[in-house]
Design a protein around this motif. Structure first.
Motif, PDB file in Angstrom:
ATOM      1  N   ASP A  47      -8.521  47.920  -1.006  1.00 34.52           N
ATOM      2  CA  ASP A  47      -7.447  47.990  -2.036  1.00 34.52           C
ATOM      3  C   ASP A  47      -7.369  46.960  -2.722  1.00 34.52           C
ATOM      4  O   ASP A  47      -6.673  46.731  -3.802  1.00 34.52           O
ATOM      5  CB  ASP A  47      -6.190  48.047  -1.238  1.00 34.52           C
ATOM      6  CG  ASP A  47      -5.658  49.345  -0.890  1.00 34.52           C
ATOM      7  OD1 ASP A  47      -6.273  50.481  -1.540  1.00 34.52           O
ATOM      8  OD2 ASP A  47      -4.789  49.743   0.077  1.00 34.52           O
ATOM      9  N   GLY A  48      -7.980  45.643  -2.388  1.00 31.72           N
ATOM     10  CA  GLY A  48      -8.361  44.767  -3.280  1.00 31.72           C
ATOM     11  C   GLY A  48      -7.089  43.696  -3.548  1.00 31.72           C
ATOM     12  O   GLY A  48      -6.760  42.986  -4.113  1.00 31.72           O
ATOM     13  N   ILE A  49      -5.975  43.788  -2.513  1.00 34.41           N
ATOM     14  CA  ILE A  49      -4.625  42.987  -2.480  1.00 34.41           C
ATOM     15  C   ILE A  49      -4.884  41.662  -1.954  1.00 34.41           C
ATOM     16  O   ILE A  49      -4.167  40.715  -2.240  1.00 34.41           O
ATOM     17  CB  ILE A  49      -3.608  43.848  -2.137  1.00 34.41           C
ATOM     18  CG1 ILE A  49      -3.712  44.075  -0.656  1.00 34.41           C
ATOM     19  CG2 ILE A  49      -3.216  45.208  -2.677  1.00 34.41           C
ATOM     20  CD1 ILE A  49      -2.556  44.747   0.161  1.00 34.41           C
ATOM     21  N   ILE A  50      -5.799  41.543  -1.159  1.00 33.51           N
ATOM     22  CA  ILE A  50      -6.159  40.188  -0.555  1.00 33.51           C
ATOM     23  C   ILE A  50      -7.457  39.795  -0.842  1.00 33.51           C
ATOM     24  O   ILE A  50      -8.552  40.310  -0.095  1.00 33.51           O
ATOM     25  CB  ILE A  50      -5.917  40.418   1.220  1.00 33.51           C
ATOM     26  CG1 ILE A  50      -4.681  40.873   1.498  1.00 33.51           C
ATOM     27  CG2 ILE A  50      -6.370  39.117   1.831  1.00 33.51           C
ATOM     28  CD1 ILE A  50      -4.272  41.086   2.979  1.00 33.51           C
ATOM     29  N   PRO A  51      -7.661  39.037  -1.762  1.00 35.95           N
ATOM     30  CA  PRO A  51      -9.058  38.620  -2.171  1.00 35.95           C
ATOM     31  C   PRO A  51     -10.155  38.008  -1.265  1.00 35.95           C
ATOM     32  O   PRO A  51     -10.984  38.395  -1.364  1.00 35.95           O
ATOM     33  CB  PRO A  51      -8.941  37.745  -3.511  1.00 35.95           C
ATOM     34  CG  PRO A  51      -7.191  37.931  -3.770  1.00 35.95           C
ATOM     35  CD  PRO A  51      -6.664  38.283  -2.480  1.00 35.95           C
ATOM     36  N   PHE A  52      -9.575  37.483  -0.444  1.00 37.19           N
ATOM     37  CA  PHE A  52     -10.424  36.697   0.666  1.00 37.19           C
ATOM     38  C   PHE A  52     -10.893  37.663   1.555  1.00 37.19           C
ATOM     39  O   PHE A  52     -11.962  37.594   2.257  1.00 37.19           O
ATOM     40  CB  PHE A  52      -9.988  35.222   1.145  1.00 37.19           C
ATOM     41  CG  PHE A  52      -8.830  35.795   2.343  1.00 37.19           C
ATOM     42  CD1 PHE A  52      -9.048  36.244   3.620  1.00 37.19           C
ATOM     43  CD2 PHE A  52      -7.789  35.854   1.795  1.00 37.19           C
ATOM     44  CE1 PHE A  52      -8.055  36.587   4.517  1.00 37.19           C
ATOM     45  CE2 PHE A  52      -6.515  36.078   2.814  1.00 37.19           C
ATOM     46  CZ  PHE A  52      -6.816  36.462   4.104  1.00 37.19           C
ATOM     47  N   LEU A  53     -10.533  38.803   1.526  1.00 34.50           N
ATOM     48  CA  LEU A  53     -10.967  39.877   2.556  1.00 34.50           C
ATOM     49  C   LEU A  53     -12.108  40.846   1.731  1.00 34.50           C
ATOM     50  O   LEU A  53     -12.779  41.745   2.417  1.00 34.50           O
ATOM     51  CB  LEU A  53      -9.907  40.713   3.198  1.00 34.50           C
ATOM     52  CG  LEU A  53      -8.880  40.279   4.005  1.00 34.50           C
ATOM     53  CD1 LEU A  53      -8.061  41.307   4.375  1.00 34.50           C
ATOM     54  CD2 LEU A  53      -9.592  39.629   5.263  1.00 34.50           C
ATOM     55  N   ALA A  54     -12.384  40.510   0.534  1.00 38.58           N
ATOM     56  CA  ALA A  54     -13.476  41.149  -0.333  1.00 38.58           C
ATOM     57  C   ALA A  54     -14.622  41.363   0.661  1.00 38.58           C
ATOM     58  O   ALA A  54     -15.154  42.588   0.365  1.00 38.58           O
ATOM     59  CB  ALA A  54     -13.643  40.788  -1.676  1.00 38.58           C
ATOM     60  N   PRO A  55     -15.392  40.531   1.012  1.00 42.65           N
ATOM     61  CA  PRO A  55     -16.832  40.820   1.784  1.00 42.65           C
ATOM     62  C   PRO A  55     -16.838  41.782   2.979  1.00 42.65           C
ATOM     63  O   PRO A  55     -17.456  42.433   3.314  1.00 42.65           O
ATOM     64  CB  PRO A  55     -16.803  39.387   2.377  1.00 42.65           C
ATOM     65  CG  PRO A  55     -16.145  38.437   1.722  1.00 42.65           C
ATOM     66  CD  PRO A  55     -14.845  39.017   1.149  1.00 42.65           C
ATOM     67  N   PHE A  56     -15.363  42.133   3.597  1.00 35.34           N
ATOM     68  CA  PHE A  56     -15.180  43.083   4.519  1.00 35.34           C
ATOM     69  C   PHE A  56     -15.141  44.365   3.952  1.00 35.34           C
ATOM     70  O   PHE A  56     -15.015  45.509   4.893  1.00 35.34           O
ATOM     71  CB  PHE A  56     -14.019  42.803   5.573  1.00 35.34           C
ATOM     72  CG  PHE A  56     -14.024  41.405   6.216  1.00 35.34           C
ATOM     73  CD1 PHE A  56     -15.003  41.292   7.134  1.00 35.34           C
ATOM     74  CD2 PHE A  56     -13.505  40.279   5.584  1.00 35.34           C
ATOM     75  CE1 PHE A  56     -15.106  39.957   7.674  1.00 35.34           C
ATOM     76  CE2 PHE A  56     -13.531  39.185   6.116  1.00 35.34           C
ATOM     77  CZ  PHE A  56     -14.488  39.103   7.070  1.00 35.34           C
ATOM     78  N   ALA A  57     -14.945  44.736   2.620  1.00 33.70           N
ATOM     79  CA  ALA A  57     -15.075  46.092   2.129  1.00 33.70           C
ATOM     80  C   ALA A  57     -16.406  46.764   2.001  1.00 33.70           C
ATOM     81  O   ALA A  57     -16.646  47.907   1.918  1.00 33.70           O
ATOM     82  CB  ALA A  57     -14.621  46.051   0.872  1.00 33.70           C
ATOM     83  N   VAL A  58     -17.549  46.037   2.380  1.00 33.00           N
ATOM     84  CA  VAL A  58     -18.868  46.441   2.581  1.00 33.00           C
ATOM     85  C   VAL A  58     -19.097  47.290   3.710  1.00 33.00           C
ATOM     86  O   VAL A  58     -18.912  46.745   4.719  1.00 33.00           O
ATOM     87  CB  VAL A  58     -19.912  45.383   2.210  1.00 33.00           C
ATOM     88  CG1 VAL A  58     -21.297  45.737   1.961  1.00 33.00           C
ATOM     89  CG2 VAL A  58     -19.479  44.342   0.938  1.00 33.00           C
ATOM     90  N   ALA A  82      -0.795  40.776  -6.705  1.00 39.04           N
ATOM     91  CA  ALA A  82      -1.183  42.204  -6.471  1.00 39.04           C
ATOM     92  C   ALA A  82      -1.209  43.185  -7.631  1.00 39.04           C
ATOM     93  O   ALA A  82      -0.332  43.802  -7.864  1.00 39.04           O
ATOM     94  CB  ALA A  82      -0.584  42.586  -5.280  1.00 39.04           C
ATOM     95  N   GLU A  83      -2.164  43.442  -8.136  1.00 37.35           N
ATOM     96  CA  GLU A  83      -2.280  44.125  -9.466  1.00 37.35           C
ATOM     97  C   GLU A  83      -2.285  45.725  -9.153  1.00 37.35           C
ATOM     98  O   GLU A  83      -3.341  46.448  -9.239  1.00 37.35           O
ATOM     99  CB  GLU A  83      -3.569  43.972 -10.305  1.00 37.35           C
ATOM    100  CG  GLU A  83      -3.696  42.606 -10.958  1.00 37.35           C
ATOM    101  CD  GLU A  83      -2.545  42.327 -11.743  1.00 37.35           C
ATOM    102  OE1 GLU A  83      -1.980  43.076 -12.238  1.00 37.35           O
ATOM    103  OE2 GLU A  83      -2.136  41.090 -11.997  1.00 37.35           O
ATOM    104  N   LYS A  84      -1.341  46.047  -8.215  1.00 26.06           N
ATOM    105  CA  LYS A  84      -1.374  47.379  -7.845  1.00 26.06           C
ATOM    106  C   LYS A  84      -0.028  47.888  -8.210  1.00 26.06           C
ATOM    107  O   LYS A  84       1.149  47.386  -8.108  1.00 26.06           O
ATOM    108  CB  LYS A  84      -1.578  47.540  -6.333  1.00 26.06           C
ATOM    109  CG  LYS A  84      -3.007  47.115  -6.021  1.00 26.06           C
ATOM    110  CD  LYS A  84      -4.078  48.066  -6.245  1.00 26.06           C
ATOM    111  CE  LYS A  84      -5.350  47.546  -5.647  1.00 26.06           C
ATOM    112  NZ  LYS A  84      -6.504  48.650  -6.187  1.00 26.06           N
ATOM    113  N   GLU A  85       0.360  49.186  -8.509  1.00 24.78           N
ATOM    114  CA  GLU A  85       1.287  49.764  -8.934  1.00 24.78           C
ATOM    115  C   GLU A  85       1.422  50.982  -8.022  1.00 24.78           C
ATOM    116  O   GLU A  85       0.990  52.066  -8.687  1.00 24.78           O
ATOM    117  CB  GLU A  85       1.625  50.074 -10.273  1.00 24.78           C
ATOM    118  CG  GLU A  85       2.909  50.494 -10.654  1.00 24.78           C
ATOM    119  CD  GLU A  85       4.263  49.958 -10.020  1.00 24.78           C
ATOM    120  OE1 GLU A  85       5.026  50.819  -9.292  1.00 24.78           O
ATOM    121  OE2 GLU A  85       4.211  48.713 -10.165  1.00 24.78           O
TER     122      GLU A  85
END
Length: 862
Positions: free
Chosen positions: A450-461, A571-574
């Motif tokens: 979802d990209g709302i917590i930037p430091f978790l980005a590596p775990f999206a792989v 959080a660039e989510k709507e």
């Protein structure tokens, strides 16, 4: 006509309608998704929930909870926890049937209902809770294996003599089992899914075996006997007598220098000498009427002795040797037992997490979830009553079965053999651990994507086989930390906090959506009400603080930190969530309540309107105006940045949109929270006049204008540059708004530096109210914090300068402003006629203060 979509395609899109608006990434993943199995209510929701709710607590802690709390309080504990999850299940059913719930389960529901900030915070807590649940299941499996099935596997000696040895075994074997399960999960979910069916069969078979065993042993059984010294419960011995050749004599009586046990009983332990030994049946059966005796509670402190009675001489060790007596290993109370039992009620979201695999999720999730909660709650309540009516109270209080040779109390009564329960409970706990280790990494991956917590980005792989290996490794490390705790009774309350936080927010989401009556809130499940959701929320909060107030505060603090982090990073989510609906409702309510017209002096704060001039590239010419506004933000007023574009609106619409984006970027760079707008007008003067007249809404209209200084007015060939400035000043004055014209704005300090020195205020015209307020607000910012204030006022030669200075200091004292005061005496010829006429004498200023004290309506612009 050829370009229009077919009607069948449109109807198909309506049939697959989602209550939420998916992102581009979600649409891409949906297009790649393979057709999933279409499960019904029983296989898709009911049985998975049953498997996740029935857990290790039922098998190894339920009799101990009943024996410690008593039948009455144990019934209250179970009923409270079950009511909490039942009300949460109702709220969850409403949310889950308000559209399609894809991967992410509870995280998806909360984030789309309460927004990315709450969703991210609760999603992380739910992830940690699921991870800690895996550690609890693993520790439970190791406890069943080492304590009741194979005690000989202990690598630290006889744990019956020292409980800390047992916990060290749990840590070592738990670590080994954890990483073995992680390897299995990393291979793929195919084996986990197959093992889930085996684990489910073990759970159901074990519960049936217990029930059959209770009725088979209605009259009790002599297979388990407990040895009791006076009122104290003893660990199992081969000979429960005071025979000098027996085991107890050698334990309680001293040895001489040659290692021979004394034959004189007067030399033995006083309690052993003064009390008799008796043998009691551990399982007395339903026909014994022991239920009445087991109603009362027996809460005790760590280190006390398990004894039958309330005599302190029986249960207090009083620093004396305890020999082979059964010792309490943890201080117990009603609230502690609530925290230990509550994990038995978790797992209610197993059905909603599989919504993509259901043939009719709108129907199956409510029916299956609530049926599973009702079934498990009835089983818990009925079984605890059966336990209270079948077991001797001392056996139930013996947590690890030391008095009956290390046997599991719930297994001892099962039919046809205790190994049915031991093997079944071991496999079911391992299966539950596998399920948690499978679900937790995928939950983290859903949050990361979802990209709302930037430091978790590596775990999206994901790996080449689609497995979230990075998230699994992180999950294993967190689970390892919990396993090092070693004691299931300490892990369970921590686990309860995270699940209660998640359940509480599910109830909050349902209540808010119902009260706000958002147009999109149309759940198919109709048997809900906002009051039930609030009761569920209250129960969650109550149980949290009842279990452990400091754990509750830590969980809330962690959620708050994650919330503020997401909010800070933007959080660039709507998602059209309920919090946005609350904001709209609150804004509407506040605007209607806010009185129009000038506010009271005490409530006045600068509502700033920035008139920003754009260059040819539609970039603000003086960005330091936004910096200056941000440094005045201590006033907590509203900030609106506006630019005027000359031209026709129909032709300059794109230019206006680009200018608005440029203003927004400038506001964001200076971290100024507010609004931006542009106005297209025939000429600048007319546009600025329109802005001053119409900008704002109700009582939130701007009262202060920040305007750049026209630097090139002397060199300009035409009078346009200074004519616009003068017209703006006249318009602002006519609107009775304060005007700030920062000259030399490019030399003002930015928001990353700190200045020191003095802020000089020349008090010449009016009463100085705004002049006093501006430096005060600036000094609240870190840039101007180290500056001091100096106030200069002008006096004539005939004025009493000493008295003026004294009165001015008194005035500042009442304003609670620290500043240095200087009075400058000037000749009448040095003071311009305009300034002289507009300057107030000190007597007039004193009169103004009196008027303010009398709460007269403010007449002066300050």
């Amino acid at each position: 006509m050829a370009d229009r979509p077919r009607v069948s395609m449109m109807i198909n899109s309506l049939a697959n309608y989602n209550a939420t608006i998916p992102s581009a990434a979600e649409n891409e993943e949906a297009s790649k998704a393979k057709p999933s199995a279409k499960l019904g209510t029983v296989m898709g929701v009911f049985l998975p929930c049953i498997q996740n709710i029935f857990g290790v607590i039922l098998f190894i802690r339920m009799p101990w909870i009943v024996g410690t709390a008593g039948a009455a309080l144990a019934f209250t504990i179970v009923l409270t926890c079950c009511c909490t999850t039942f009300l949460t299940g109702i709220s969850m059913s409403a949310i889950a049937t308000n559209g399609v719930v894809p991967a992410g389960g509870s995280y998806f529901m909360i984030s789309r209902s309460l927004g990315p900030e709450f969703g991210g915070a609760v999603g992380i807590l739910f992830y940690i809770g699921t991870t800690v649940a895996a550690s609890m299941y693993i520790i439970g499996a190791v406890e069943i294996l080492l304590t009741y099935m194979a005690p000989a596997l202990s690598i630290f000696g006889d744990f019956t003599k020292d409980p800390s040895i047992m916990y060290n075994n749990f840590r070592v074997y738990g670590t080994i089992l954890l990483w073995l399960l992680c390897v299995v999960v990393s291979i793929g979910v195919a084996f986990v899914s197959k093992f889930a069916a085996v684990a489910l069969a073990c759970v159901i078979g074990s519960i049936i075996a217990i029930l059959v065993g209770i009725f088979v042993n209605t009259n009790g059984t002599d297979t388990l006997q407990m040895c009791i010294l006076g009122a104290r419960l003893l660990s199992q011995v081969s000979n429960c007598t005071k025979d000098p050749e027996g085991d107890l004599w050698s334990i309680y009586c001293p040895k001489d220098e040659n290692g021979t046990v004394t034959q004189n009983i007067t030399d033995c332990d006083p309690y052993f000498r003064e009390h008799n030994l008796t043998m009691r049946r551990a399982i007395v059966g339903l026909s014994s009427n022991v239920f009445v005796e087991n109603i009362g509670s027996h809460f005790m402190e760590k280190g006390q002795i398990v004894a039958d009675g309330d005599n302190p001489d029986d249960y207090e060790a009083l620093n004396n040797p305890t020999y082979n007596q059964v010792i309490i290993d943890i201080t117990t109370s009603f609230t502690i037992l609530v925290g230990i039992f509550f994990p038995s009620c978790t797992g209610i979201m197993a059905g909603s997490n599989r919504s993509g695999d259901l043939a009719d999720a709108q129907k199956s999730i409510p029916v299956g979830t609530l049926a599973a909660i009702t079934t498990t709650s009835l089983v818990y309540l009925i079984y605890l009553l059966f336990f209270a009516g079948s077991y001797d109270i001392l056996l139930m209080r013996d947590k690890f079965g030391q008095s009956v040779g290390g046997k599991l109390a719930i297994a001892a009564i099962s039919w046809p053999n205790e190994w049915v329960i031991l093997v079944g409970s071991l496999l079911s706990t391992i299966g539950a651990g596998l399920q948690s280790l499978t679900g937790a990494p995928r939950l983290m991956q859903a949050i990361a994507k979802d990209g709302i917590i930037p430091f978790l980005a590596p775990f999206a792989v994901s790996s080449a086989r689609g497995e979230p290996l990075r998230a699994l490794l992180c999950t294993g490390c967190i689970c390892q930390i919990a396993i090092l705790i070693g004691n299931l009774d300490y892990i369970a309350p921590i686990l309860s906090m995270f699940f209660l936080m998640c359940y509480g927010f599910v109830n909050l989401a349902c209540a808010l959506q119902t009260l706000l009556r958002t147009p999109n809130w149309r759940p198919r499940f109709k048997y809900y009400h906002w009051s039930m959701s609030f009761i569920g929320l209250s129960l969650c909060i109550t149980v949290m603080f009842m279990t452990s107030w400091y754990y509750a505060l830590i969980a809330m603090l962690l959620a708050g930190i994650i919330y503020k982090y997401i909010e800070f990073r933007g959080a660039e989510k709507e998602w059209g969530d309920g919090i946005r609906g609350i904001a709209l409702s609150a804004a509407r309510y506040s605007l209607l309540r806010l009185e129009e017209g000038p506010p009271h002096t005490k409530n006045w704060r600068p509502q700033i309107l920035i008139l920003s001039k754009l260059n040819k590239d539609l970039v603000p010419k003086y960005k330091k105006l936004f910096t200056f506004a941000s440094q005045l933000k201590a006033g907590k007023g509203l900030t609106i940045a506006v630019s005027v574009i000359e031209g026709d609106y129909t032709k300059s619409c794109g230019e206006s949109h680009a200018a608005r984006q440029s203003l927004r970027r400038a506001m964001d760079e200076e971290k100024v929270k507010g609004f931006v707008d542009t106005l297209v007008a025939k000429n600048l003067t007319e546009g600025i006049s329109h802005i001053i007249q119409t900008c704002g809404l109700g009582g939130m209209k701007p009262n202060t204008v920040i305007l750049g200084w026209p630097y090139g007015w002397r060199q300009s060939p035409d009078e346009r540059s200074w004519r616009v400035f003068l017209d703006t000043v006249r318009n602002v004055s006519t609107a009775k708004m304060a005007l700030l014209v920062p000259k030399g704005i490019n030399f003002y300090p930015d928001s990353f530096t700190k200045v020191s020195g003095t802020i000089d205020i020349w008090w010449i015209v009016h009463d100085g109210g705004l002049l006093m307020l501006l430096p005060f607000l600036l000094r609240q910012h870190k840039v101007w914090k180290n500056c001091k204030m100096r106030i200069f006022t002008v006096a004539q030669l005939e004025d009493n300068s000493i008295q003026m200075k004294k009165d001015l200091k008194t005035f500042l004292y009442h304003l609670r402003i620290d500043a240095e005061v200087d009075v400058v005496e000037m000749m009448d010829s040095d003071i311009q006629t305009y300034t002289y006429e507009r300057t107030l004498m000190m007597e007039q200023r004193t009169q103004m203060l009196k008027e303010l004290r009398l709460n007269r309506k403010e007449k002066l612009n300050i």
